[in-house]
Design an enzyme around this catalytic site. Structure first.
Site, PDB file in Angstrom:
ATOM      1  N   GLN A  94       0.810  -1.212   0.000  1.00 48.90           N
ATOM      2  CA  GLN A  94       0.000   0.000   0.000  1.00 48.90           C
ATOM      3  C   GLN A  94       0.854   1.278   0.000  1.00 48.90           C
ATOM      4  OE1 GLN A  94      -3.059  -1.616   3.210  1.00 48.90           O
ATOM      5  NE2 GLN A  94      -3.783   0.255   2.250  1.00 48.90           N
ATOM      6  N   HIS A  95       0.194   2.371  -0.341  1.00 51.99           N
ATOM      7  CA  HIS A  95       0.666   3.747  -0.133  1.00 51.99           C
ATOM      8  C   HIS A  95       1.754   4.234  -1.078  1.00 51.99           C
ATOM      9  CE1 HIS A  95      -1.613   3.485   3.536  1.00 51.99           C
ATOM     10  NE2 HIS A  95      -0.753   2.696   4.133  1.00 51.99           N
ATOM     11  N   ASP A 254      -2.379  -5.013  -0.173  1.00 54.41           N
ATOM     12  CA  ASP A 254      -2.038  -6.315   0.398  1.00 54.41           C
ATOM     13  C   ASP A 254      -2.851  -6.658   1.641  1.00 54.41           C
ATOM     14  OD1 ASP A 254      -0.748  -4.367   1.915  1.00 54.41           O
ATOM     15  OD2 ASP A 254       1.259  -5.232   1.688  1.00 54.41           O
TER      16      ASP A 254
END
Length: 494
Positions: A94-95, A254
């Site tokens: 992520q991110h 994820d």
């Protein structure tokens, strides 16, 4: 994985899907029997992470090459005719901030979720609107991990790159676009950007304006992670050795994929918490309740429910480093006694201490190396479990599902049991992110709900360990040190 009924090849040819787990360190591609959830093969390929101090970066092109390598290896191991594959989906770390030019080429290495250089930008964003406003709008308070914070860092530190950026992608979006040619994400991964409002299910125009980014630079948000983002292009099909035109799901982050793999969501388990022990420590649950805590990221789940999540930066790798410094095997540990070790070796996200370092307190003449290592376990687990207490759950006594690499370690498992006082379930499946992605792929191919599919597959089933009395003395000792040390840690710079 639980055993599944064997097929008769003469009467029931396998129909398979591929779930891709593109994580920080590697890519895994799982070939999964669509009907039974049986894991037929897993291919792997590593990633390179670079950077010193707070920097953590990777080349997105390497993710694409790793995906190709992992899929090829999985297909070869499975022995399946590629024509048996009916869908594919990607779950990614992520991110991360991926910046692309007008031709879809990365302009620079991606800034990863654990890159802490954007901590000042996160603090400035928080101050601009206030914590409560951010929680109301996005469910999260900006921290260095969030994509919007990283974009602000890029604008301030590399303005020429920011000006040249035609598109911004999350890691899984970047790979899905390589598969389909379409810029598509899902509610789960989008909710980790600090640009997306889970309540309105769209990007917040005021937040985009605050950070100087346009909605047309971002991926379109699909209804769910199992929604068809498109179909495998001819070029991608040649690169992967798969049939052109098969459905590609929107995919997800994820953590959201792991939730699907465990059967968490509207068509499965609600309000059942999960603790994941890996490079980072996370705690999350699928729920219909709206979170409101600065210790949590107010993520959306990929199926339309919510997935409030607490994440720490320092978990298994940090404890392994302490073991290395002490010259001990990771399992050669005992409870910490009077010693408290906060293993914040890379700064910390929960609590929000991006400039923190590790802290050892309570050392005595009779303290042993094994106790110091045990104290590192305790410090890491307490940081995760404090976030657990903030989850807005309607089933407060539900067992913890324990996943990740740490779930294979006896000391990790026993430390979680001792400090939580809860029963623990150890799922048998070892590739939950990839299996969750496979369920999303199967959903795109068949129209079935992916959480219901994963529940039928039984990928979240496992061994249950009974609750033990909670070690409140250790809990109180660690939390007392953490609370008293936090102001100093906030002002400590590496």
């Amino acid at each position: 994985m639980p055993s599944r009924p064997a097929r008769n090849p003469a009467t029931a040819p396998v129909s398979a899907v591929i779930g891709v787990d593109s994580s920080t360190q590697s890519t895994k591609a799982a070939v999964v029997d669509t009907a039974t959830g049986r894991l037929l093969a897993v291919g792997r390929a590593p990633h390179t992470v670079t950077g010193q101090g707070g920097a953590r970066e990777s080349d997105p092109e390497q993710w694409w090459q790793a995906l190709r390598t992992a899929v090829a290896a999985a297909l070869a191991e499975s022995g399946l005719d590629p024509a048996a594959v009916t869908g594919i989906a990607v779950a990614g770390q992520q991110h991360g901030l991926v910046t692309l030019d007008a031709e879809g080429r990365p302009l620079r290495p991606a800034l990863l979720w654990n890159d802490t250089r954007s901590a000042p930008q996160a603090a400035a964003l928080t101050a601009a609107l206030g914590r409560e406003n951010w929680l109301d709008r996005t469910g999260s308070v900006p921290v260095a991990s969030m994509t919007a914070s990283k974009w602000q860092w890029l604008r301030e530190n590399e303005p020429a790159t920011a000006a040249a950026t035609a598109a911004v992608r999350l890691p899984h979006d970047f790979l899905t676009e390589r598969l389909t040619g379409a810029a598509v994400t899902d509610p789960g991964d989008a909710s980790g950007t600090c640009w997306y409002d889970p309540a309105t299910q769209g990007y917040d125009p005021e937040l985009l304006a605050l950070t100087g980014i346009r909605a047309d630079m971002l991926s379109t948000v699909a209804a769910t992670g199992a929604t068809r983002a498109g179909h495998l292009t001819a070029d991608a099909a040649r690169a992967l050795g798969l049939p052109a035109g098969i459905p590609v799901a929107a995919g997800t982050g994820d953590n959201m994929a792991a939730a699907v793999g465990l059967g968490l969501g509207a068509e499965g388990l609600l309000d059942h918490p999960v603790v994941s022990l890996g490079t980072s420590g996370t705690v999350f649950a699928a729920t219909r309740n709206r979170p409101h805590s600065a210790l949590l990221a107010g993520f959306a789940a990929t199926d339309g429910t919510r997935l409030p999540l607490g994440c720490t930066l320092n978990c298994t790798l940090a404890v392994d480093k302490v073991a290395e410094l002490l010259g001990l095997d990771r399992e050669d540990a005992v409870p910490g006694g009077e010693a408290v070790l906060l293993p914040f070796l890379d700064g910390e996200r929960t609590p929000d201490l991006p400039a923190a370092s590790g802290l050892l307190h309570g050392l005595r003449h009779d303290t042993t190396r094994q106790q110091i290592l045990g104290a590192a376990y305790e410090g890491a687990v307490v940081a995760v479990l404090r976030a657990l207490e903030e989850l807005p759950l309607d089933a407060p006594d539900a067992p913890l599902r324990l996943i990740g690499g740490g779930a294979k370690g006896t000391m990790w498992v026993e430390t979680v049991r001792r400090l939580s006082g809860r029963a623990v379930i150890l799922p048998d499946s070892g590739e939950l992110v990839a299996l969750g992605a496979a369920a999303l792929a199967a959903g795109a191919a068949t129209g079935r709900d992916p959480v219901a599919l994963a529940t039928e597959w039984g990928t979240g089933e496992g061994r249950k360990l009974p609750a033990v009395p909670r070690d409140t003395a250790t809990w109180d000792r660690v939390t007392s040190v953490l609370d008293r040390a936090a102001p100093a840690l906030l002002t400590t710079h590496p």
